[in-house]
Design an enzyme around this catalytic site. Structure first.
Site, short mmCIF file in Angstrom:
data_model
loop_
_atom_site.label_atom_id
_atom_site.label_comp_id
_atom_site.label_asym_id
_atom_site.label_seq_id
_atom_site.Cartn_x
_atom_site.Cartn_y
_atom_site.Cartn_z
N ASP B 140 10.94 -12.77 -6.35
CA ASP B 140 9.74 -13.18 -6.39
C ASP B 140 8.83 -12.33 -7.55
O ASP B 140 9.04 -11.27 -7.44
CB ASP B 140 8.76 -12.96 -5.05
CG ASP B 140 7.55 -13.82 -5.12
OD1 ASP B 140 7.57 -14.53 -5.92
OD2 ASP B 140 6.55 -13.44 -4.36
N HIS B 147 -4.48 -12.13 -10.04
CA HIS B 147 -4.22 -12.04 -8.73
C HIS B 147 -3.74 -10.27 -8.65
O HIS B 147 -4.17 -9.66 -7.59
CB HIS B 147 -2.86 -12.61 -8.21
CG HIS B 147 -2.31 -12.33 -6.85
ND1 HIS B 147 -2.70 -12.49 -5.79
CD2 HIS B 147 -1.08 -11.83 -6.62
CE1 HIS B 147 -2.08 -11.94 -4.73
NE2 HIS B 147 -1.11 -11.52 -5.25
N ARG B 156 -5.43 -0.42 -3.71
CA ARG B 156 -5.56 0.75 -4.64
C ARG B 156 -6.81 0.78 -5.37
O ARG B 156 -6.69 0.38 -6.83
CB ARG B 156 -4.34 0.80 -5.69
CG ARG B 156 -2.97 1.13 -5.21
CD ARG B 156 -2.12 1.03 -6.03
NE ARG B 156 -2.15 -0.19 -7.13
CZ ARG B 156 -1.45 -1.18 -6.54
NH1 ARG B 156 -0.75 -1.59 -5.55
NH2 ARG B 156 -1.70 -2.54 -7.42
N GLU B 214 2.35 -20.31 -5.02
CA GLU B 214 3.18 -19.97 -6.17
C GLU B 214 3.78 -21.12 -6.62
O GLU B 214 3.92 -22.39 -5.97
CB GLU B 214 4.10 -19.08 -5.77
CG GLU B 214 3.48 -17.73 -5.07
CD GLU B 214 4.54 -16.61 -5.01
OE1 GLU B 214 5.72 -16.75 -5.38
OE2 GLU B 214 4.28 -15.64 -4.03
N ASP B 246 4.35 -18.57 -0.40
CA ASP B 246 5.11 -17.19 0.23
C ASP B 246 4.17 -16.57 1.16
O ASP B 246 3.39 -15.51 0.82
CB ASP B 246 5.04 -16.29 -1.10
CG ASP B 246 5.69 -15.36 -0.91
OD1 ASP B 246 6.83 -15.07 -0.12
OD2 ASP B 246 5.35 -14.25 -1.40
N GLN B 253 2.06 -5.61 5.66
CA GLN B 253 2.43 -5.11 4.27
C GLN B 253 1.69 -3.89 3.74
O GLN B 253 2.33 -3.06 3.17
CB GLN B 253 1.91 -6.30 3.39
CG GLN B 253 2.18 -6.12 1.70
CD GLN B 253 1.78 -7.18 0.87
OE1 GLN B 253 1.23 -8.45 1.37
NE2 GLN B 253 1.67 -7.31 -0.37
N TYR B 257 4.76 -1.06 2.60
CA TYR B 257 5.13 -1.38 1.54
C TYR B 257 5.28 -0.24 0.45
O TYR B 257 6.06 -0.45 -0.50
CB TYR B 257 4.01 -2.59 0.81
CG TYR B 257 3.00 -1.96 -0.10
CD1 TYR B 257 1.96 -1.15 0.63
CD2 TYR B 257 3.16 -1.97 -1.59
CE1 TYR B 257 1.07 -0.76 -0.18
CE2 TYR B 257 2.29 -1.43 -2.26
CZ TYR B 257 1.24 -0.57 -1.84
OH TYR B 257 0.12 0.02 -2.53
N LYS B 266 6.78 -10.40 4.47
CA LYS B 266 7.15 -11.67 3.71
C LYS B 266 8.33 -12.34 4.37
O LYS B 266 8.30 -13.56 4.13
CB LYS B 266 7.45 -11.11 2.22
CG LYS B 266 6.20 -10.38 1.55
CD LYS B 266 5.48 -11.28 0.96
CE LYS B 266 4.58 -10.60 -0.20
NZ LYS B 266 3.56 -11.49 -0.75
#
Lengths: 441, 441
Positions: B140, B147, B156, B214, B246, B253, B257, B266
């Site tokens: 992916d 995005h 962040r 996607e 997706d 997440q 992550y 995912k």
């Protein structure tokens, strides 16, 4: 959990294959690991074999010899004559345990099967191997808290061990297509890097080539999408273990890995050992899991009474290097480090259960990496990045050469074994891989 | 690059399958996408079909009809009668282009093949689909700068778009085993999350369920390990495109992550549309790539003259929701957003070349996701995370319901199409998936 000892583990058992009885072989009659092999350089079909001493028992021949008659139905029969272990893995550990017992009996001193089998053994020295299974998905974990802390210090000095580490078995998906079996040679990867003083990325061969010493885990019987594998059942879904070298390009990794993780820094090659050691063979080598009193209790889905006392495996993992110069001089590979799988913060069963807790389906032959198995001491580090403190402290080899990272022509060898008084040695054999020069730009 | 127009693109072509000539169908004679299908609810073997209007042409029957005689050799013959597209993909785009021309001729008004084929068509309404290919590896990407910026702000705030973004086509490996075809229903995943005010993680059903709109990319002919695919040849290694949802569990997440990327957030399910649209069919819809004057020039390995003018694809991507309440009331799905694949910062060919620049091997049937295709405007966002500004701004649906994230019973539908004056519409059909309640804890 597969921790019950039975007659196949009896350390006094001897085989009529005398090379299995040396006490030093990786493959005594108490081990009986599986691989996919054929005669080297031949056009024979790859088929399943079991290691005994320095020989291979060809399962297609064993099957004809009628040794498995009691346990053979159509599915087992199909699995035994396949060109990969997937079908056998999919049958579950009860079947592989039955095979193990039948093989143990057939290979013992005095077995009547000796007459049928003795002429059919193939020396391992004459064999070549394929991947043990068609690997659908490959997941790499990060189970050594020592590795995570050491690498974290290099990539994030202010924040080495992230707050999720002791709660979540951190893992990420890797690349299946580039996994190869021991003997794999691959070119130094080319890619983007961002040197500390640069303002735009450079393009060219990676400069900081590294290995990662890991244990590989082959999934046995899988689970359906939407179902989870309970921690108490998790080891019933693990066929066995092998060695894994998860090659890494550290300079590519440092530039690409934020925010979605390593990608081209890893997927150019990963190399595994050909022999898959069943969890049953490793039953004598169970250990208490590796937790400090100050560590948080795992969430209940990752906890089971047995795990505390027997969740870990006492498997030594040795890394060696043979440089091109050593190779030409006929000098054997030289040890870089020695670590142990029991330093892993998370157990194999915790990895399986965590992977499926969200309903993700595992399939027979799927492959999990343990992550780099560094121990608590500096000389137990499972990568050059750690051994050289991020490339700052070169290693001096005994022929006078120095290494910070892997150079073209270097072969990295990993060996694994479990050994103790009162039990037979259970060895993993070796995984070797060699770095070739980058392709021309 | 597959951007030459030829007789198969002629917008004036009409088919003897009258439903292909409406101007509104996704599947006019200029499209001719491939899928793997059988009659719904039957035990028939899955086989390859090509869409024409609201019908399916069964390639096993077309082959018997002798329409492919000029182009059929043993390999093509094998590929046409397989139960997945892998073998056809592996033959390369010259072969699929020859098939396209032969099918175009056979399906045109007045074609002599009409008599042989007219009785063999299968209505799409009567079909069910399998995955188009056995997907070896799924990667992916993260190609929408809009995005990446919007999500970066949420994860962040001080550092939304990372310094590597405009240099490196960021990608990571995903899970193949849980990819399903349109119609997939899956349980709300269970896992660990760390709410903002908590001091230890919580365990239970994910609360922030999201989709990601996607474009999916099927690899055609692959490359050998150690070889790279030059940017000028990259599109010759792409069989075609489809739609991909997706699915993502945002709360899982956020906690898992770091540092190695998304994993359980995912891999519980990803859903794709059944029809694969060849790049050749999309030739009329090429566009200049999406770069601002201030953006850095790509490194030379990611640059080709043609890409600047024709690297992108003008494909609309619509996302709709049908809640359980709507479903029971018979209310059709309602639009959540509309975006376009041409907003992608990186082109398909750049993804392929970047993926292989380090020698990583792609195999026929491997699958790449474009990453969430958000456009520059808020209403063009390809996920709920963006549309609701991180869950802070609920969406009001026309039946009075509100949504922050996906709720149990919701169906998410994605549609894709390319359309403009002077060319035939090339549609993607739809991908639908539905969230079921979590399993009982």
């Amino acid at each position: 959990m597969s921790m019950q000892l039975n007659e196949t583990h009896n350390p006094d058992l001897k085989s009529w294959v005398v090379s299995a009885n040396t006490g030093e072989t990786d493959f005594p009659i108490q081990n009986l690991p599986f691989a996919v092999f054929r005669r080297a350089g031949s056009n024979e079909a790859f088929r399943i074999g079991v290691a005994i001493g320095d020989q291979i028992v060809d399962l297609t021949i064993v099957k004809q010899a009628g040794i498995f008659t009691d346990i053979t139905n159509a599915a087992v029969s199909h699995a035994l004559t396949a060109s990969s272990l997937n079908a056998l893995m999919d049958l579950g550990n009860t079947v592989s345990s039955q095979l193990r017992l039948a093989l143990s009996k057939a290979l013992r001193e005095g077995a009547t099967a000796q007459g049928q089998l003795v002429g059919t053994l193939i020396p391992q020295a004459d064999a070549e191997y394929a991947l043990p299974a068609n690997i659908g998905d490959y997941t790499d974990f990060y189970t050594s808290v020592h590795h995570a802390t050491a690498v974290g210090k290099l990539f994030r000095p202010d924040n080495p061990l992230l707050p999720n580490y002791k709660w979540v078995p951190i893992g990420y998906h890797g690349r299946s297509s580039s996994i190869g079996v021991s003997g794999q040679e691959f070119r130094r990867p080319i890619g983007q890097t961002m040197p500390p003083t640069a303002t735009s990325p450079q393009f060219g061969p990676a400069k900081r080539m590294d290995y990662e010493a890991e244990i590989g885990i082959f999934v046995g019987q899988g689970n359906a999408l939407g179902e989870t594998i309970d921690i108490k059942q998790a080891e019933q879904h693990v066929f066995g273990l092998c060695l894994l070298n998860d090659w890494s390009a550290r300079d590519v990794q440092a530039w690409e890995y934020q925010p979605l993780g390593p990608f081209l820094a890893k997927n150019f090659a990963s190399t595994i050992s050909p022999w898959v050691i069943t969890l049953e063979a490793l039953a004598p080598y169970r250990k208490a899991w590796n937790r400090d009193a100050a560590d948080p209790q795992p969430l209940p889905y990752l906890e089971a009474e047995d795990l505390r006392s027997t969740g870990a495996f006492d498997i030594e993992i040795e890394v060696l290097i043979q440089t091109e110069k050593m190779r030409q001089a006929g000098t054997p590979a030289e040890r870089l480090s020695l670590s142990n799988f029991s330093h892993s913060y998370w157990t194999v069963s915790q990895l399986v259960t965590h992977h499926t807790v969200n309903g993700c389906n595992l399939r027979a032959g799927d492959f999990l990496g343990s992550g780099t198995q560094s121990g608590p001491l500096p000389e137990e580090a499972g990568s050059l990045l750690e051994l050289t403190e991020g490339g700052k402290k070169p290693l001096l080899l005994s022929n006078g050469e120095q290494r910070i990272f892997i150079e073209d022509g270097d072969t990295i060898v990993m060996r694994g074994w479990a050994q103790k008084a009162g039990a037979a040695r259970v060895g993993f054999g070796a995984v070797e891989g060699r770095l070739l020069p980058a392709r021309m730009l």
